[in-house]
Write a protein that holds these residues in place. Structure first.
Motif, short mmCIF file in Angstrom:
data_model
loop_
_atom_site.label_atom_id
_atom_site.label_comp_id
_atom_site.label_asym_id
_atom_site.label_seq_id
_atom_site.Cartn_x
_atom_site.Cartn_y
_atom_site.Cartn_z
N THR A 65 0.78 -1.40 -0.18
CA THR A 65 0.30 -0.03 0.02
C THR A 65 1.05 1.25 0.03
O THR A 65 2.03 1.13 0.33
N PRO A 66 0.35 2.48 -0.36
CA PRO A 66 1.21 3.67 -0.35
C PRO A 66 1.77 3.95 1.20
O PRO A 66 2.81 4.41 1.20
N HIS A 67 0.95 3.49 1.98
CA HIS A 67 1.61 3.85 3.48
C HIS A 67 2.64 2.98 3.78
O HIS A 67 3.54 3.34 4.37
N ALA A 68 2.72 1.44 3.26
CA ALA A 68 3.61 0.70 3.47
C ALA A 68 5.25 1.01 2.66
O ALA A 68 6.10 1.08 3.15
N LEU A 69 4.89 1.62 1.84
CA LEU A 69 5.97 2.06 0.97
C LEU A 69 6.54 3.16 1.44
O LEU A 69 7.68 3.34 1.35
#
Length: 318
Positions: A65-69
């Motif tokens: 996800t964008p947050h994980a990246l």
């Protein structure tokens, strides 16, 4: 041993780092020597702790996800610092080491140094995986954020805290197909400039030190195009009358194609190759071993003046 603080299991950071690197529950399970159900349960705990799905399905694969990246670089940095704290006496058992190193480098370096590096890894540290990342067309804090463990090549890293080490100086040579008209006679600056040229640039640049040197001689070359990688340039050169450039150490890559190399007929500034890494890796003996691998290659692969491969005879002088 489980280390907890306010109910949060910090071992989840290691699992999160591996999950984001693998983008696969099964791949992460294999890396951490867990069963897939156990890894799935760990992913569930990570999702609950972060309040984010972390990995989501995209067809048959999973993607971050964008947050994980956004947090992966910080997670990697914390894991590396923690690993350094528990290393004993600056030593590491290479035979038992299980780790992935990410090296940011030009594709030409991977092509020339990769075989020797992978052979050494197989001999000394069979549990290590080496992942080469191509240089991006945009600069980013890859070392600081942990997206790469080491950068090798002509360094343009400007981050002040990054450590740099010079490896060797090289110089450019010209590259053309066999039977190219430029090889028929002395290669003068004027004849070189009059040819049509192909450049290699990750940013799409069509000018560089060659053009500066030619301008000092009152000459200008005609660049008809630019490509982003050296391998693509070599196949274009092999099947055209374009003139390209490569470092002297690229000769093992051009040899199988039968391409001819020649000395540039005017002075050019040397190419200074080095490696750079974030200081959090200084006390990591596994990372120190990786750096030593590149130092050894720099010494072993150095071309000597006067050496001439039969596939690369000097062009006739008249």
């Amino acid at each position: 041993m489980r280390v907890t603080q306010s109910g949060l299991d910090l071992n989840l950071l290691v699992a999160l780092d591996v999950l984001l690197e693998e983008s696969s529950v099964s791949g992460a399970a294999a890396r951490l020597h867990l069963s897939e159900p156990a890894m799935s349960r760990t992913l569930g705990r990570i999702r609950k702790a972060l309040g984010d799905p972390v990995l989501v399905r995209a067809g048959r694969t999973m993607v971050p996800t964008p947050h994980a990246l956004a947090i992966h670089g910080e997670v990697r940095a914390v894991v590396e610092r923690a690993r350094g704290l528990f290393l004993s006496g600056g030593k590491v058992d290479l035979r038992a080491l299980s780790r992935t190193f990410t090296v940011l480098a030009q594709d030409l370096l991977a092509a020339t140094s990769g075989p020797a590096l992978f052979a050494r890894i197989a001999r000394e540290a069979p549990g290590v995986r080496l992942r080469f990342l191509m240089e991006s067309h945009v600069d980013g804090p890859f070392l600081r954020e942990g997206a790469a463990d080491l950068e090798v090549g002509v360094l343009d890293t400007r981050v002040p805290e990054v450590h740099r080490e010079h490896l060797y100086d090289d110089r450019m040579v010209g590259v053309v197909r066999p039977g190219h008209p430029l090889l028929d006679g002395e290669i003068t600056p004027a004849r070189f400039a009059a040819a049509e040229h192909l450049t290699v640039s990750r940013r799409g640049r069509t000018e560089g030190p060659v053009d500066t040197a030619l301008a000092g001689l009152g000459l200008r070359r005609r660049v008809v195009g630019s490509v982003g990688t050296f391998p693509s340039s070599l196949f274009i050169l092999l099947n055209s009358d374009l003139v390209g450039l490569a470092s002297r150490r690229a000769r093992p890559v051009t040899a199988p194609l039968g391409l001819r190399t020649f000395e540039i007929p005017f002075p050019l500034p040397p190419l200074s190759f080095g490696m750079a890494w974030h200081p959090r890796h200084d006390a990591d003996p596994a990372h120190a071993w990786l750096r030593e691998c590149f130092r050894d290659l720099a010494r072993e692969e150095a071309p000597r003046d006067g050496d001439e491969n039969p596939l690369f005879p000097a062009p006739p002088k008249g």
